[in-house]
Enzyme design. Structure first.
Site, PDB file in Angstrom:
ATOM      1  N   ASP A 162       0.809  -1.215   0.000  1.00  0.00           N
ATOM      2  CA  ASP A 162       0.000   0.000   0.000  1.00  0.00           C
ATOM      3  C   ASP A 162       0.850   1.276   0.000  1.00  0.00           C
ATOM      4  O   ASP A 162       0.612   2.170   0.797  1.00  0.00           O
ATOM      5  CB  ASP A 162      -0.910  -0.058   1.243  1.00  0.00           C
ATOM      6  CG  ASP A 162      -1.962   1.030   1.268  1.00  0.00           C
ATOM      7  OD1 ASP A 162      -2.442   1.406   0.181  1.00  0.00           O
ATOM      8  OD2 ASP A 162      -2.294   1.494   2.371  1.00  0.00           O
ATOM      9  N   GLU A 400       3.437  -7.898   7.632  1.00  0.00           N
ATOM     10  CA  GLU A 400       2.243  -8.487   7.039  1.00  0.00           C
ATOM     11  C   GLU A 400       2.517  -9.505   5.946  1.00  0.00           C
ATOM     12  O   GLU A 400       2.189  -9.284   4.770  1.00  0.00           O
ATOM     13  CB  GLU A 400       1.308  -7.393   6.509  1.00  0.00           C
ATOM     14  CG  GLU A 400       0.789  -6.510   7.614  1.00  0.00           C
ATOM     15  CD  GLU A 400      -0.466  -5.733   7.252  1.00  0.00           C
ATOM     16  OE1 GLU A 400      -0.797  -5.660   6.058  1.00  0.00           O
ATOM     17  OE2 GLU A 400      -1.114  -5.220   8.169  1.00  0.00           O
ATOM     18  N   TYR A 452      -6.992  -3.082  12.689  1.00  0.00           N
ATOM     19  CA  TYR A 452      -7.796  -1.966  12.192  1.00  0.00           C
ATOM     20  C   TYR A 452      -9.273  -2.057  12.569  1.00  0.00           C
ATOM     21  O   TYR A 452     -10.144  -1.822  11.721  1.00  0.00           O
ATOM     22  CB  TYR A 452      -7.634  -1.851  10.671  1.00  0.00           C
ATOM     23  CG  TYR A 452      -6.289  -1.251  10.297  1.00  0.00           C
ATOM     24  CD1 TYR A 452      -6.123   0.124  10.223  1.00  0.00           C
ATOM     25  CD2 TYR A 452      -5.187  -2.068  10.051  1.00  0.00           C
ATOM     26  CE1 TYR A 452      -4.897   0.686   9.902  1.00  0.00           C
ATOM     27  CE2 TYR A 452      -3.949  -1.516   9.736  1.00  0.00           C
ATOM     28  CZ  TYR A 452      -3.818  -0.132   9.660  1.00  0.00           C
ATOM     29  OH  TYR A 452      -2.603   0.425   9.350  1.00  0.00           O
ATOM     30  N   GLU A 488       0.395  -0.919  14.138  1.00  0.00           N
ATOM     31  CA  GLU A 488      -0.454  -0.073  13.293  1.00  0.00           C
ATOM     32  C   GLU A 488      -1.895  -0.134  13.784  1.00  0.00           C
ATOM     33  O   GLU A 488      -2.400  -1.204  14.117  1.00  0.00           O
ATOM     34  CB  GLU A 488      -0.470  -0.571  11.833  1.00  0.00           C
ATOM     35  CG  GLU A 488       0.801  -0.342  11.066  1.00  0.00           C
ATOM     36  CD  GLU A 488       0.727  -0.876   9.632  1.00  0.00           C
ATOM     37  OE1 GLU A 488      -0.385  -0.981   9.080  1.00  0.00           O
ATOM     38  OE2 GLU A 488       1.796  -1.201   9.082  1.00  0.00           O
TER      39      GLU A 488
HETATM   40  C1  GCB Z   1      -1.484  -2.229   6.772  1.00  0.00           C
HETATM   41  C2  GCB Z   1      -0.176  -2.111   6.086  1.00  0.00           C
HETATM   42  C3  GCB Z   1       0.093  -0.711   5.593  1.00  0.00           C
HETATM   43  C4  GCB Z   1      -1.166  -0.117   4.982  1.00  0.00           C
HETATM   44  C5  GCB Z   1      -2.228  -0.063   6.051  1.00  0.00           C
HETATM   45  C6  GCB Z   1      -3.567   0.496   5.538  1.00  0.00           C
HETATM   46  O1  GCB Z   1      -1.747  -3.121   7.526  1.00  0.00           O
HETATM   47  O2  GCB Z   1       0.887  -2.563   6.878  1.00  0.00           O
HETATM   48  O3  GCB Z   1       1.142  -0.771   4.656  1.00  0.00           O
HETATM   49  O4  GCB Z   1      -0.938   1.128   4.425  1.00  0.00           O
HETATM   50  O5  GCB Z   1      -2.479  -1.351   6.520  1.00  0.00           O
HETATM   51  O6  GCB Z   1      -3.773   1.693   5.609  1.00  0.00           O
HETATM   52  O7  GCB Z   1      -4.359  -0.292   5.055  1.00  0.00           O
END
Ligand code: GCB
Length: 578
Positions: A162, A400, A452, A488
């Protein structure tokens, strides 16, 4: 590999500036010069400089060239041509002759050009840069846009990660001189503390013949001499009343290393900077200098409008100012090794780093033995480059992967073994997105996880996201029995988008969700850190779910704060264990 320096025996000058550029066409020989299509800035990415779409998404061979002269006083010197980083792959020609090549885009490489460089006349360096990713590159790319759950697919250019696959000569290119008949190749420093004394172990490796090595600690004035054998020397130094390197207390020391001949003449001189500090994981704590430290900070990117991933000192300084302003004590060099210049800045400002190998989204549907070889090489180059930096407190071998697969076990075991063999002084980790399904955490000291809730699942539901986070964190800790680092969590947020009640994409939602999740993390005694995704908005490949890139920044891509910034600043002003 040593960093360019000017000392008694060493010098360097930069080949930064405006170079020529041409896209590679079949049947054309570019190695001894070519007709340029464009001018290009070094350092910098080429992708966002021009108005034509084809340059922006060019993922094939592209050629850079530059003419330069060498002064006569270089006569008799040993000369090296050094590249800070070229993404993704480089083949370098000097005056039409192939010097060699380098793969993976974020670590330095150099060539001895003593015999091929010409004094006083124009030299021509031509670099074939190629940004072709495959199942065997690290990171992977061109996987027919297939994606696992939790990974990214359907993008243009075809990348399973990403961030935009920028290409080019991203970091300085320099012509350097070293000692002539003997020169240091590599220095490694380890530090521990005994009461108030700093105990420093130093190993140097060199080429050529020298009679002994002299070590002079600039801050204390202490000088010692050690024997050399087979191109190696080892020294133990002690520093009474040592000033430790710590968060926002960047006490640094400098040791001047000289290789001497039998008459005491200086053959080579290099100054190695270091800091004395300890780092360890004990029980549920990460200890820095024996005291628990809670990581508060960000995942980031080297990314800025127009220059892409090119080194830019102004942006780096601005970023560090913002980090200090908001009270962050750390960041992870997501998802690749950052420039040597940025690591040095963190070292000088007392900011902690989790140093990450350039391996993001490794997918075991495609991995071959060659993928692992490339990955091991990239990890080795990262550790060898940064192991003397007190700022780096942990290595992350990847981000990841599909690490819920059986094939992941031997793969990550090999990486963990390599990291420990190269550096036994720092904890190691791997950043998973597989929660309790991850199969490789046994090899690592810290369980790092990207989660997330409230964004990719439970959208718009802050309370639900909090509950979900509490459950998964406890489940992971029960299963892996190791401290957990939230590497994250985040929410895409369009600066200027507001809504009451808060909903996704608004500044209110990012604030409510992230501050709410932080409360949950702080309620879990085994959590050792919270890194928000992301420090700033950044460019990605094109797809239907990113609006002008990833917008999870706490700052915009231009480095201005979103609403959450002041809330975080208040929260982070008081450390968790304070
Ligand atoms: C993740 C990745 C990161 C992405 C992020 C996202 O888990 O490690 O590279 O940019 O999610 O914003 O989806």
């Amino acid at each position: 590999m040593l960093y360019p320096q000017r000392t008694l025996t060493r010098s360097h000058f930069d080949l930064t500036g405006i170079w020529d550029l041409a896209r590679e066409r079949e049947g054309v020989d570019y190695t001894a010069g070519f007709t340029p299509e464009k001018q290009v800035a070094v350092p910098g990415s080429f992708n966002d400089l021009y108005v034509e779409e084809e340059f922006r998404t060019w993922m094939k061979g592209i050629w850079y060239s530059y003419r330069f002269s060498i002064p006569a006083f270089f006569k008799g010197e040993r000369v090296v041509l050094r590249f800070g980083a070229v993404s993704y792959r480089a083949a370098v020609y000097l005056n039409g002759k192939l010097l060699g090549s380098h793969e993976t885009g974020y670590t330095p490489f150099e060539f001895d050009v003593t015999d091929s460089i010409q004094l006083g006349v124009d030299n021509l360096v031509c670099v074939r840069v190629d940004t072709i990713l495959s199942a065997e590159t690290v990171p992977m790319g061109n996987l027919s846009n297939k994606a696992e759950p939790g990974q990214i697919g359907g993008q243009y250019p075809d990348t399973p990660f990403d961030f935009f696959p920028y290409g080019g000569l991203h970091r300085p290119v320099s012509v350097c001189t070293t000692g002539r008949t003997a020169w240091l190749d590599n220095v490694s420093v380890t530090t521990t503390v005994d009461g108030t004394t700093g105990v420093v172990g130093l190993t140097g490796k060199f080429n050529g013949r020298a009679a002994q090595a002299e070590l002079h600690l600039i801050e204390t004035g202490a000088t010692s001499h050690v024997a050399v054998a087979d191109g190696v020397f080892n020294a133990a130094l002690s520093i009474a009343q040592v000033k430790l390197w710590d968060v926002y207390q960047p006490n640094l020391y400098n040791v001047r290393i000289r290789l001497l001949d039998a008459a005491g003449g200086v053959l080579d001189e290099y100054v190695q900077r270091f800091g004395v500090r300890t780092v360890e994981v004990t029980g549920n704590r990460l200890l820095l200098n024996g005291r628990p430290v809670y990581l508060q900070g960000f995942g980031r990117h080297e990314d800025f409008p127009i220059i892409g991933k090119g080194l830019n000192h102004s942006v780096n300084i601005r970023d560090h100012e913002l980090l200090k302003w908001i009270g962050a004590n750390s960041y992870r060099t997501t998802h690749y090794p950052y420039s040597e210049e940025l690591i040095r800045l963190a070292e000088e400002q007392g900011i902690l780093l989790v140093g990450e190998a350039p391996a993001v989204s490794i997918n075991f549907d495609y991995v071959t033995p060659r993928t692992l070889e490339t990955h091991l090489q990239a990890l080795t180059e990262l550790i060898e480059r940064d192991r003397n930096s007190p700022a780096v407190i942990m290595w992350s071998v990847a981000n990841e992967a599909t690490s819920d697969r059986e094939q992941a076990r031997p793969y990550f075991k090999a990486l963990a073994e390599r990291a420990r063999a190269l550096d036994s002084t720092r904890p190691i980790t791997m950043v998973t997105c597989k929660g309790t399904e991850d199969k490789v955490m046994e090899y690592f000291d810290v369980v790092s996880v990207n989660l997330y809730p409230g964004w990719y699942h439970l959208p718009g539901q802050v309370a639900g996201a909090q509950e979900d986070l509490r459950i998964i964190l406890n489940a992971m800790h029960d299963k892996f029995k190791k401290p957990v680092f939230i590497a994250e969590f985040g929410a895409d947020t369009i600066a200027g988008q507001h809504s009451l009640p808060a909903e996704q994409w608004s500044e209110e939602y990012q604030t409510d969700l992230l501050m709410g999740l932080i409360e949950v993390m702080r309620g879990c005694d085994f959590v050792i850190g919270e890194h928000i995704w992301n420090f700033a908005d950044f460019r990605t490949a094109q797809n239907f779910y990113r609006v002008g890139g990833n917008r999870k920044g706490v700052f915009t891509r231009e480095r201005q704060p979103k609403m959450i910034a002041r809330f975080l600043k208040q929260k982070w002003a008081v450390g968790r264990y304070a």
